[in-house]
Structures are given as structure tokens and as C-alpha cells.
Scaffold this active site. Structure first.
Site, PDB file in Angstrom:
ATOM      1  N   LYS A  38       0.825  -1.212   0.000  1.00 31.95           N
ATOM      2  CA  LYS A  38       0.000   0.000   0.000  1.00 31.95           C
ATOM      3  C   LYS A  38       0.856   1.257   0.000  1.00 31.95           C
ATOM      4  O   LYS A  38       0.493   2.262  -0.609  1.00 31.95           O
ATOM      5  CB  LYS A  38      -0.924   0.001   1.225  1.00 31.95           C
ATOM      6  CG  LYS A  38      -1.978  -1.093   1.161  1.00 31.95           C
ATOM      7  CD  LYS A  38      -3.312  -0.571   1.689  1.00 31.95           C
ATOM      8  CE  LYS A  38      -4.337  -1.675   1.730  1.00 31.95           C
ATOM      9  NZ  LYS A  38      -4.338  -2.386   3.021  1.00 31.95           N
ATOM     10  N   ARG A  62      -6.432  -7.992 -11.026  1.00 32.73           N
ATOM     11  CA  ARG A  62      -7.064  -9.259 -11.423  1.00 32.73           C
ATOM     12  C   ARG A  62      -8.441  -8.980 -12.024  1.00 32.73           C
ATOM     13  O   ARG A  62      -8.923  -7.855 -11.980  1.00 32.73           O
ATOM     14  CB  ARG A  62      -7.270 -10.114 -10.167  1.00 32.73           C
ATOM     15  CG  ARG A  62      -8.156  -9.391  -9.145  1.00 32.73           C
ATOM     16  CD  ARG A  62      -8.556 -10.261  -7.965  1.00 32.73           C
ATOM     17  NE  ARG A  62      -9.589  -9.610  -7.174  1.00 32.73           N
ATOM     18  CZ  ARG A  62      -9.367  -8.760  -6.187  1.00 32.73           C
ATOM     19  NH1 ARG A  62      -8.143  -8.430  -5.841  1.00 32.73           N
ATOM     20  NH2 ARG A  62     -10.381  -8.218  -5.522  1.00 32.73           N
ATOM     21  N   GLU A  84      -3.391   7.317   7.793  1.00 36.56           N
ATOM     22  CA  GLU A  84      -4.207   8.137   6.888  1.00 36.56           C
ATOM     23  C   GLU A  84      -5.255   8.890   7.701  1.00 36.56           C
ATOM     24  O   GLU A  84      -5.672   8.420   8.755  1.00 36.56           O
ATOM     25  CB  GLU A  84      -4.977   7.242   5.892  1.00 36.56           C
ATOM     26  CG  GLU A  84      -4.191   6.667   4.763  1.00 36.56           C
ATOM     27  CD  GLU A  84      -5.062   5.797   3.842  1.00 36.56           C
ATOM     28  OE1 GLU A  84      -6.283   5.686   4.049  1.00 36.56           O
ATOM     29  OE2 GLU A  84      -4.479   5.226   2.901  1.00 36.56           O
ATOM     30  N   HIS A 107     -15.951  -6.193   5.326  1.00 32.23           N
ATOM     31  CA  HIS A 107     -15.080  -6.115   4.151  1.00 32.23           C
ATOM     32  C   HIS A 107     -15.372  -7.169   3.092  1.00 32.23           C
ATOM     33  O   HIS A 107     -14.596  -7.360   2.163  1.00 32.23           O
ATOM     34  CB  HIS A 107     -13.599  -6.149   4.552  1.00 32.23           C
ATOM     35  CG  HIS A 107     -13.273  -5.123   5.601  1.00 32.23           C
ATOM     36  ND1 HIS A 107     -13.318  -3.779   5.337  1.00 32.23           N
ATOM     37  CD2 HIS A 107     -12.962  -5.239   6.903  1.00 32.23           C
ATOM     38  CE1 HIS A 107     -13.025  -3.117   6.445  1.00 32.23           C
ATOM     39  NE2 HIS A 107     -12.814  -3.982   7.409  1.00 32.23           N
TER      40      HIS A 107
HETATM   41  C1  MV4 Z   1     -10.450   3.683   5.114  1.00 31.66           C
HETATM   42  C2  MV4 Z   1     -11.709   4.084   5.626  1.00 31.66           C
HETATM   43  C3  MV4 Z   1     -11.840   5.372   6.057  1.00 31.66           C
HETATM   44  N1  MV4 Z   1     -10.792   6.235   5.975  1.00 31.66           N
HETATM   45  N2  MV4 Z   1      -9.435   4.579   5.060  1.00 31.66           N
HETATM   46  C4  MV4 Z   1     -11.255  -0.938   4.734  1.00 31.66           C
HETATM   47  C5  MV4 Z   1     -10.699  -1.980   3.803  1.00 31.66           C
HETATM   48  C6  MV4 Z   1      -9.639  -1.299   3.011  1.00 31.66           C
HETATM   49  N3  MV4 Z   1      -9.598  -1.751   1.661  1.00 31.66           N
HETATM   50  C7  MV4 Z   1      -9.911   0.167   3.159  1.00 31.66           C
HETATM   51  N4  MV4 Z   1     -10.856   0.307   4.222  1.00 31.66           N
HETATM   52  C8  MV4 Z   1     -11.192   1.539   4.685  1.00 31.66           C
HETATM   53  N5  MV4 Z   1     -10.224   2.463   4.653  1.00 31.66           N
HETATM   54  C9  MV4 Z   1      -9.626   5.809   5.489  1.00 31.66           C
HETATM   55  N6  MV4 Z   1      -8.591   6.669   5.412  1.00 31.66           N
HETATM   56  C10 MV4 Z   1     -12.733   3.137   5.629  1.00 31.66           C
HETATM   57  C11 MV4 Z   1     -12.480   1.865   5.152  1.00 31.66           C
HETATM   58  C12 MV4 Z   1     -13.581   0.949   5.140  1.00 31.66           C
HETATM   59  C13 MV4 Z   1     -14.054   0.427   3.936  1.00 31.66           C
HETATM   60  C14 MV4 Z   1     -13.502   0.747   2.701  1.00 31.66           C
HETATM   61  C15 MV4 Z   1     -13.991   0.204   1.534  1.00 31.66           C
HETATM   62  C16 MV4 Z   1     -15.054  -0.677   1.585  1.00 31.66           C
HETATM   63  C17 MV4 Z   1     -15.616  -1.008   2.773  1.00 31.66           C
HETATM   64  C18 MV4 Z   1     -15.128  -0.469   3.969  1.00 31.66           C
HETATM   65  C19 MV4 Z   1     -15.721  -0.822   5.171  1.00 31.66           C
HETATM   66  C20 MV4 Z   1     -15.256  -0.293   6.344  1.00 31.66           C
HETATM   67  C21 MV4 Z   1     -14.170   0.576   6.329  1.00 31.66           C
END
Ligand code: MV4
Length: 494
Positions: free
Chosen positions: A116, A291, A200, A235
């Protein structure tokens, strides 16, 4: 074009890829584990090679065994599907070194997007917006405190090696940052063998919006469609749609162009997905998936483009046959992931034998499935049974078709999350398109699932028992592939 492709995957995605091969007149090789001896995908393939017992670490994840299977069958290329080895740079590298074409991007591109922090560095340098935060791993707790104060609370700590939310920690105030960092480090160390954590700004109520892209070997890169994937639980995406309810032509061009820029920044070739978080009018690059994704059919349904075929064509060094301006959108598409799990018991997996099975059909419906009546869903892999995709002239029609398709869908013998999907589709906020990644929690959808159980899906199931005098009959009216397998296995007892 290739003569023969090995598919290093199982279930519905293996069948999806073999369907593309059949249309392209390419022969197929399946690899299967002991648990998948009777699986539909192993029967559908022209050849099938046994690669070992479950769990996946002894079969589907064994690079050595899969390379041997490819060599011994004379396969010219390997399609990895999603999951398993699809984003393992070592596997892509092994193919590159053995002169077997990996149907996907270069091992370098996979590697770059696997970290990342590296991804953030590359995207920032390319002018792709990233969430405010660090582009280096945090060192001592004092530095974490300073950086978090600079960014402003709340912040989120993320492992650089991670995925799927594992080891992430939201930090609301300064007192919590040091213990949170320690805890995130220890989870990251045991889960990924890499304890690097970065920070972040934490975004409130983000939507997950992603763009499908295609890039050929000459560097021609286009975006195909956007997808809204905010309906998820822990997720795990459950419902996806294309386009996003918030998309406008202007925003689509803006975000799509940025997705293309992200792909160009890593010399990407193949099909790929650029994920964004969208919060309060702003959007940021989150990650890039190198993918073909589970939800690719909604893009196929609204654009008419066969992404699996395009991916194979690109791997065979063929040029993209159309330009950005030639991509047209045909209404709306929604996907529901049908899992063998019990929504009333915390979504516990429900593996076991499928007794009755009948696919939905009719206008606008596509079902990608890997099962049949009589098949035993193994407990070792993900619990995806199938994907129901509904297309309509607009969102309202797509939702109505999805509800109707779920009503028609008959699966007995294992528990499924069909009622869960019906509950979401009937929710007022969902129908308005007012969703974000916290939707299921915020709306207490689980309370509604219980009510669905006693109504609609059971009416559909009574249709099954009306037909159920003869299991063969139910099977016979299923889609061609499923019915073929059902006949083979028709001695199924209720
Ligand atoms: C975040 C966020 C809020 N702020 N980053 C969770 C999985 C990962 N792929 C990224 N995720 C998140 N990152 C910041 N700076 C909230 C999430 C998040 C989320 C993101 C995408 C799809 C579903 C989610 C469910 C909960 C939290």
C-alpha cells in the site's frame, strides 16, 4: 491466439473463464483438489489435472504443482481467476520464467500494487489523489503522535502489506495512538509477516467506487464502467451495481481518467480495477486490483464487453479493438453474491450437499454459478455459490428484476443469504441509492432479514416443492450446464 489455457482456480470463476475459452475456440485445462473431484468446473474443462488435497495451501496455492500441470498438458497460458494465486507476484514471475503466459499484468505491477505504501508513492507522483497521510512506514510512537496531530484526528492506521481491513485501527484521539500502533503492528506481524504501519486521515461514511480498466500491450488504456460496491459486511462485498447511483457524466470522465492515469503509472496491461473511496464530494485512490474481479459481470452487462475474453486477447498481444468513445452504457446492472451461509447465525458458512437447485432466468438475468443439484459444497474454500446479475433499462427495473430472480431461485440443502439480499433490495435508503460502507450496520438490515424468511423466499421455495415430486424435473429446467450435471447426479434424496 492460444490453443490451450490452464485455469488455476475453481468454482464459478473457473467456469466463467472456460466459457470465454470455448467462445474463442481455446481448449481448457482445469486443476482440482480432492474436495473438487465432482465439481462442475472440473467436468466442464477439456482436461482436468489433480493437484492435491485441501486445504488450498496443498493444492490451489501450490505454484510448483500448477506449473507442472501446465507443462505436462502443453498449456501456453495460465488464467489465475481471482483469489488464490491471482495477485501473487511470485506466481506471475514463475510463469514469466517458464515462458508460460500469465493472463494478467507483469509481476512488477502486481508487486507494486501489493504494497500500500509503494502504491501511494507511485500514485502521488503520478498526480492521482490519495487520502492525506504518510507515504512512509511509521517508526517510533513519538513520530506517529506528531504525524497524526498534523493530519488531524480521527486517523486510521493501516498495515502496508494488508488487505481486507485486517490490522486496521481507527484512532479517535491522541491518548489512543500509541497502544493502537502497538496492536496494529502485532496483528500485521502475525497476519502478513510485515509489521509496517502507515497512517491516513479517517474518512467518514465513505462510498466504495471502483473503475474497471482495460489496457493492451501497446499501452492503449481505457475505463469501461464504474461500479458501486458499498454494500458490504466485514469487508466482504455482497451487492454491487454499475453505474454508481451518484455517478454523473462529468464525475465519470474525471474519475475514469484518473483510473487510467493510475494504470499508466505502472505500465499496466490486462484488465484491472482502480478502487476509490468517495466521501463528501472528494475521492481518493485506495488500491488497485490487478485481477479480474468477482463483480466483473455487472460491467459486462452494462457495456456488452466480455472482460474475460478481452483479458485473454490482451495476454495474446492483441490490440484493444475500440477506443474510449466507443464504450456505451446500457442501463443498469446489479449483482447479488449468493453464499452458502446462514445470515440468521452471524453468516456462519453452511457447506454441504445441495439437494435441489433451479436457476432463475427470464429477461435481464445472468447467473454465474459453479454448482448443481447433488454437489457437495466443500468447507475449505469461500462460500460463494453463484452470482445473480440483473440488468434493466434503469436502476428501478434492475432492482425489480433482481427481486424477481431471487424469488425464482431455488437452492435447498444448504442455507443461503438470499433473504439478506431481499431485505436490502427492499430497504428505502437502498432504493434511493443513499448508501455507504456502513449501510448494513446503520440500517439494522439483520432485523429485516428475519421478516423476509417467513414471506417471499419461502413462497418461492413452495414452488420448488410443487415441482418436487421429481427432482429430475427441477434439474431439467435449469440452465444447460447445471441441468447436465443434475442429470448425472439425479439420484439425490430430499
Ligand atoms: C479507510 C476508511 C476510512 N478512511 N481509510 C477498509 C478496507 C480497506 N480496503 C480500506 N478500508 C477503509 N479504509 C480511510 N482513510 C474506511 C475503510 C472501510 C471500507 C472501505 C472500503 C469498503 C468497505 C469499507 C468498510 C469499512 C471501512
Amino acid at each position: 491466439m492460444f490453443n490451450k489455457i490452464l485455469i488455476a482456480n475453481r468454482g464459478e470463476i473457473a467456469i466463467r473463464i472456460m466459457r470465454a475459452c470455448r467462445e474463442l475456440d481455446i481448449s481448457t485445462v482445469a486443476v482440482y483438489s480432492e474436495a473438487d473431484r465432482n465439481a462442475l468446473f472440473a467436468k466442464y474443462a477439456d482436461e482436468a489435472v489433480y493437484v492435491g488435497p485441501p486445504p488450498a495451501s496443498q493444492s490451489y496455492l501450490r505454484i510448483d504443482k500448477i506449473m507442472v500441470a501446465a507443462e505436462e498438458t502443453g498449456s501456453e497460458a495460465i488464467h489465475p481467476g481471482y483469489g488464490f494465486l491471482a495477485e501473487n507476484p511470485l506466481f506471475a514471475r514463475a510463469c514469466e520464467e517458464d515462458d508460460i503466459v500469465f493472463i494478467g499484468p507483469s509481476s512488477q505491477a502486481i508487486d507494486d500494487m501489493g504494497s500500500k505504501i509503494t502504491a501511494r508513492q507511485i500514485m502521488k507522483a503520478a498526480g492521482v489523489p490519495i487520502v492525506p497521510g504518510t507515504e512512509q512506514g511509521l517508526s517510533d510512537p513519538g513520530e506517529a503522535e506528531n504525524l497524526a496531530a498534523e493530519i488531524g484526528y480521527p486517523v486510521i492506521l493501516k498495515p502496508t502489506a494488508g488487505g481486507g481491513g485486517i490490522g486496521m485501527k481507527i484512532v479517535w484521539k491522541e491518548e489512543e495512538i500509541v497502544p493502537s500502533l502497538e496492536s496494529a503492528r502485532s496483528i500485521a506481524r502475525s497476519a502478513f509477516g510485515d509489521e509496517t504501519i502507515y497512517v491516513e486521515k479517517y474518512l467518514a461514511e465513505p462510498r466504495h467506487i471502483e473503475f474497471q480498466i482495460l489496457a493492451d500491450v501497446k499501452g492503449k488504456t481505457i475505463y469501461v464502467s464504474d461500479r458501486e460496491c458499498s454494500i458490504q459486511r466485514r469487508h466482504q462485498k455482497l451487492i454491487e451495481e454499475s453505474p454508481s447511483p451518484i455517478m454523473t457524466p462529468e464525475l465519470k470522465e474525471e474519475m475514469g481518467s484518473i483510473a487510467v492515469r493510475a494504470a499508466r503509472a505502472i505500465d499496466y496491461k490486462s484488465a484491472g480495477t482502480v478502487e476509490f473511496m468517495y466521501s463528501r464530494g472528494d475521492y481518493y485512490f485506495m488500491e488497485m486490483n490487478t485481477r479480474l474481479q468477482v463483480e466483473h459481470p455487472i460491467t459486462e452487462m452494462v457495456t456488452g464487453i466480455d472482460l474475460a475474453k478481452e483479458q485473454i486477447r490482451i495476454a495474446a498481444n492483441e490490440d484493444l479493438a475500440y477506443s474510449q468513445g466507443e464504450i456505451e452504457m446500457l442501463g443498469w446492472a446489479i449483482e447479488c453474491r449468493i453464499n452458502a451461509e446462514d445470515p440468521l447465525n452471524d453468516f456462519t458458512p453452511s457447506p454441504g450437499r445441495i439437494k435441489r437447485y433451479r436457476s432463475s432466468g427470464g429477461p435481464g438475468i445472468r447467473i454465474d454459478s459453479g454448482v448443481y443439484a447433488g454437489f457437495v459444497i466443500p468447507p475449505y474454500y469461500d462460500s460463494l455459490i453463484s452470482k445473480v446479475v440483473a440488468q434493466g433499462r434503469n436502476r428501478k427495473e434492475a432492482i425489480a428484476r433482481m427481486e424477481r430472480a431471487l424469488y425464482e431461485y431455488i437452492i435447498t440443502g444448504v442455507k443461503t443469504n438470499i433473504n439478506f439480499h431481499i431485505a436490502v433490495l427492499r430497504n428505502e435508503r437502498f432504493r434511493r441509492g443513499d448508501i455507504n460502507t456502513h449501510f448494513i450496520k446503520e440500517e439494522n438490515i439483520m432485523d429485516d432479514v428475519k421478516k423476509v424468511t417467513k414471506t417471499e423466499y419461502e413462497k418461492g421455495l413452495s414452488l420448488a416443492s410443487a415441482l418436487g415430486a421429481d427432482t429430475r424435473k427441477i434439474a431439467a429446467i435449469s440452465a444447460a450446464v447445471e441441468s447436465y450435471m443434475a442429470y448425472e447426479n439425479a439420484s439425490v434424496e430430499e
